[in-house]
Design a protein around this motif. Structure first.
Motif, PDB file in Angstrom:
ATOM      1  N   MET A 256       0.839  -1.160   0.000  1.00 53.38           N
ATOM      2  CA  MET A 256       0.000   0.000   0.000  1.00 53.38           C
ATOM      3  C   MET A 256       0.874   1.207   0.000  1.00 53.38           C
ATOM      4  N   LYS A 257       1.996   1.127   0.608  1.00 55.20           N
ATOM      5  CA  LYS A 257       2.896   2.222   0.783  1.00 55.20           C
ATOM      6  C   LYS A 257       3.310   2.800  -0.547  1.00 55.20           C
ATOM      7  N   PHE A 258       3.969   2.017  -1.298  1.00 58.78           N
ATOM      8  CA  PHE A 258       4.615   2.565  -2.451  1.00 58.78           C
ATOM      9  C   PHE A 258       3.676   2.927  -3.543  1.00 58.78           C
ATOM     10  N   VAL A 259       2.777   2.143  -3.663  1.00 59.65           N
ATOM     11  CA  VAL A 259       2.002   2.175  -4.845  1.00 59.65           C
ATOM     12  C   VAL A 259       1.756   3.532  -5.331  1.00 59.65           C
ATOM     13  N   ALA A 260       1.257   4.294  -4.481  1.00 60.54           N
ATOM     14  CA  ALA A 260       0.925   5.601  -4.907  1.00 60.54           C
ATOM     15  C   ALA A 260       2.123   6.211  -5.495  1.00 60.54           C
ATOM     16  N   ALA A 261       3.192   5.835  -5.003  1.00 57.57           N
ATOM     17  CA  ALA A 261       4.383   6.485  -5.400  1.00 57.57           C
ATOM     18  C   ALA A 261       4.702   6.305  -6.817  1.00 57.57           C
ATOM     19  N   LEU A 262       4.276   5.304  -7.375  1.00 54.45           N
ATOM     20  CA  LEU A 262       4.813   5.037  -8.677  1.00 54.45           C
ATOM     21  C   LEU A 262       4.620   6.165  -9.585  1.00 54.45           C
ATOM     22  N   ILE A 263       4.910   6.018  -9.706  1.00 52.66           N
ATOM     23  CA  ILE A 263       4.752   6.710 -10.843  1.00 52.66           C
ATOM     24  C   ILE A 263       4.281   7.488 -11.542  1.00 52.66           C
TER      25      ILE A 263
ATOM     26  N   LYS B  72       4.555   8.827   2.903  1.00 46.95           N
ATOM     27  CA  LYS B  72       5.914   8.495   3.348  1.00 46.95           C
ATOM     28  C   LYS B  72       6.321   7.105   2.880  1.00 46.95           C
ATOM     29  N   HIS B  73       5.405   6.154   2.983  1.00 45.12           N
ATOM     30  CA  HIS B  73       5.699   4.791   2.529  1.00 45.12           C
ATOM     31  C   HIS B  73       5.930   4.763   1.013  1.00 45.12           C
ATOM     32  N   THR B  74       5.140   5.521   0.304  1.00 43.54           N
ATOM     33  CA  THR B  74       5.277   5.593  -1.145  1.00 43.54           C
ATOM     34  C   THR B  74       6.647   6.136  -1.518  1.00 43.54           C
ATOM     35  N   GLN B  75       7.045   7.220  -0.874  1.00 39.77           N
ATOM     36  CA  GLN B  75       8.353   7.822  -1.142  1.00 39.77           C
ATOM     37  C   GLN B  75       9.477   6.822  -0.853  1.00 39.77           C
ATOM     38  N   LYS B  76       9.316   6.072   0.235  1.00 36.75           N
ATOM     39  CA  LYS B  76      10.324   5.070   0.616  1.00 36.75           C
ATOM     40  C   LYS B  76      10.443   3.990  -0.464  1.00 36.75           C
ATOM     41  N   HIS B  77       9.316   3.448  -0.909  1.00 41.70           N
ATOM     42  CA  HIS B  77       9.341   2.372  -1.901  1.00 41.70           C
ATOM     43  C   HIS B  77       9.783   2.844  -3.280  1.00 41.70           C
TER      44      HIS B  77
ATOM     45  N   ASP C  14       8.388  -4.851 -12.282  1.00 47.93           N
ATOM     46  CA  ASP C  14       9.299  -4.573 -13.394  1.00 47.93           C
ATOM     47  C   ASP C  14      10.331  -3.514 -13.012  1.00 47.93           C
ATOM     48  N   PHE C  15      10.015  -2.727 -11.990  1.00 50.52           N
ATOM     49  CA  PHE C  15      10.892  -1.648 -11.554  1.00 50.52           C
ATOM     50  C   PHE C  15      11.501  -1.932 -10.184  1.00 50.52           C
ATOM     51  N   GLY C  16      11.503  -3.210  -9.800  1.00 50.95           N
ATOM     52  CA  GLY C  16      12.119  -3.608  -8.543  1.00 50.95           C
ATOM     53  C   GLY C  16      11.315  -3.236  -7.309  1.00 50.95           C
ATOM     54  N   ILE C  17      10.030  -2.985  -7.477  1.00 53.42           N
ATOM     55  CA  ILE C  17       9.159  -2.620  -6.356  1.00 53.42           C
ATOM     56  C   ILE C  17       8.259  -3.814  -6.074  1.00 53.42           C
ATOM     57  N   GLU C  18       8.533  -4.485  -4.949  1.00 46.15           N
ATOM     58  CA  GLU C  18       7.824  -5.726  -4.655  1.00 46.15           C
ATOM     59  C   GLU C  18       7.493  -5.824  -3.172  1.00 46.15           C
ATOM     60  N   ASP C  19       6.558  -6.729  -2.882  1.00 48.14           N
ATOM     61  CA  ASP C  19       6.198  -7.054  -1.499  1.00 48.14           C
ATOM     62  C   ASP C  19       5.845  -5.825  -0.668  1.00 48.14           C
TER      63      ASP C  19
ATOM     64  N   LYS D  16       8.575  13.112  -5.944  1.00 46.20           N
ATOM     65  CA  LYS D  16       8.590  13.634  -4.573  1.00 46.20           C
ATOM     66  C   LYS D  16       7.317  14.403  -4.249  1.00 46.20           C
ATOM     67  N   THR D  17       6.565  14.805  -5.278  1.00 45.52           N
ATOM     68  CA  THR D  17       5.337  15.567  -5.053  1.00 45.52           C
ATOM     69  C   THR D  17       4.088  14.696  -5.146  1.00 45.52           C
ATOM     70  N   LEU D  18       4.243  13.398  -5.301  1.00 46.93           N
ATOM     71  CA  LEU D  18       3.122  12.473  -5.398  1.00 46.93           C
ATOM     72  C   LEU D  18       2.401  12.400  -4.060  1.00 46.93           C
ATOM     73  N   LYS D  19       1.110  12.653  -4.065  1.00 45.85           N
ATOM     74  CA  LYS D  19       0.296  12.646  -2.842  1.00 45.85           C
ATOM     75  C   LYS D  19      -0.839  11.640  -2.971  1.00 45.85           C
ATOM     76  N   THR D  20      -1.099  10.931  -1.863  1.00 45.87           N
ATOM     77  CA  THR D  20      -2.132   9.893  -1.854  1.00 45.87           C
ATOM     78  C   THR D  20      -3.335  10.259  -0.994  1.00 45.87           C
ATOM     79  N   GLY D  21      -3.239  11.364  -0.272  1.00 41.01           N
ATOM     80  CA  GLY D  21      -4.327  11.757   0.605  1.00 41.01           C
ATOM     81  C   GLY D  21      -4.129  11.305   2.046  1.00 41.01           C
TER      82      GLY D  21
END
Length: 159
Positions: free
Chosen positions: A1-8, A73-78, A133-138, A62-67
């Protein structure tokens, strides 16, 4: 859940006055979903006859926001935004509402394909990516995980 938003990424769709944006649709498991959004997108598409092309569309991850601040923070980390602050659509071309291209996330380049439409001076594109595909897993937080496939919607001006 963390990263996802982050993608991309790599990318919906707020089209107010040719606004550039990326919206990331993330599905959670066992249930739920959320969107990651940013309007910090640089670049444009070029329309020539019935063909569309784009190069070097840059998304500031770095400006990706999930609400939700913790999820941000988790998204940025992943996404490892300290090391890889941008996702870049290196090149893309399309015809008849379908297109292909190459995207770079976390230093990894992958081919993509999707659909698009031009509305006035705005191009709206939608495509799917696999985080793995971009090394973002689990990606998992308190028993809720992120599905590997995310959908990106990108809006950019056309020239």
């Amino acid at each position: 859940m963390k990263f996802v938003a982050a993608l991309i990424v790599t990318m919906g769709i707020s089209t107010a006055a040719m606004a550039q944006s990326v919206v990331l649709d993330v599905v959670l498991n066992p249930m739920g979903d959320f969107k990651g959004k940013t309007s910090d997108v640089k670049g444009q598409a070029v329309v020539s006859g019935d063909e569309v092309s784009a190069e070097n569309i840059v998304v500031n991850l770095k400006t990706l926001k999930t609400g939700v601040e913790l999820r941000d923070k988790h998204t940025q980390k992943h996404l490892e935004t300290e090391k890889f602050p941008e996702a870049i659509l290196l090149s893309a071309k399309g015809k008849g509402g379908k297109g292909t291209g190459k995207i770079k996330i976390r230093g990894i380049e992958k081919d993509i394909s999707g659909v698009y439409k031009v509305e006035g001076k705005t191009l709206k594109a939608k495509f799917k990516l696999k985080l793995s595909d971009f090394g973002i897993e689990d990606i998992n937080y308190m028993g809720v995980g992120v599905e590997d496939e995310v959908t990106l919607a990108v809006t950019v001006p056309v020239k």
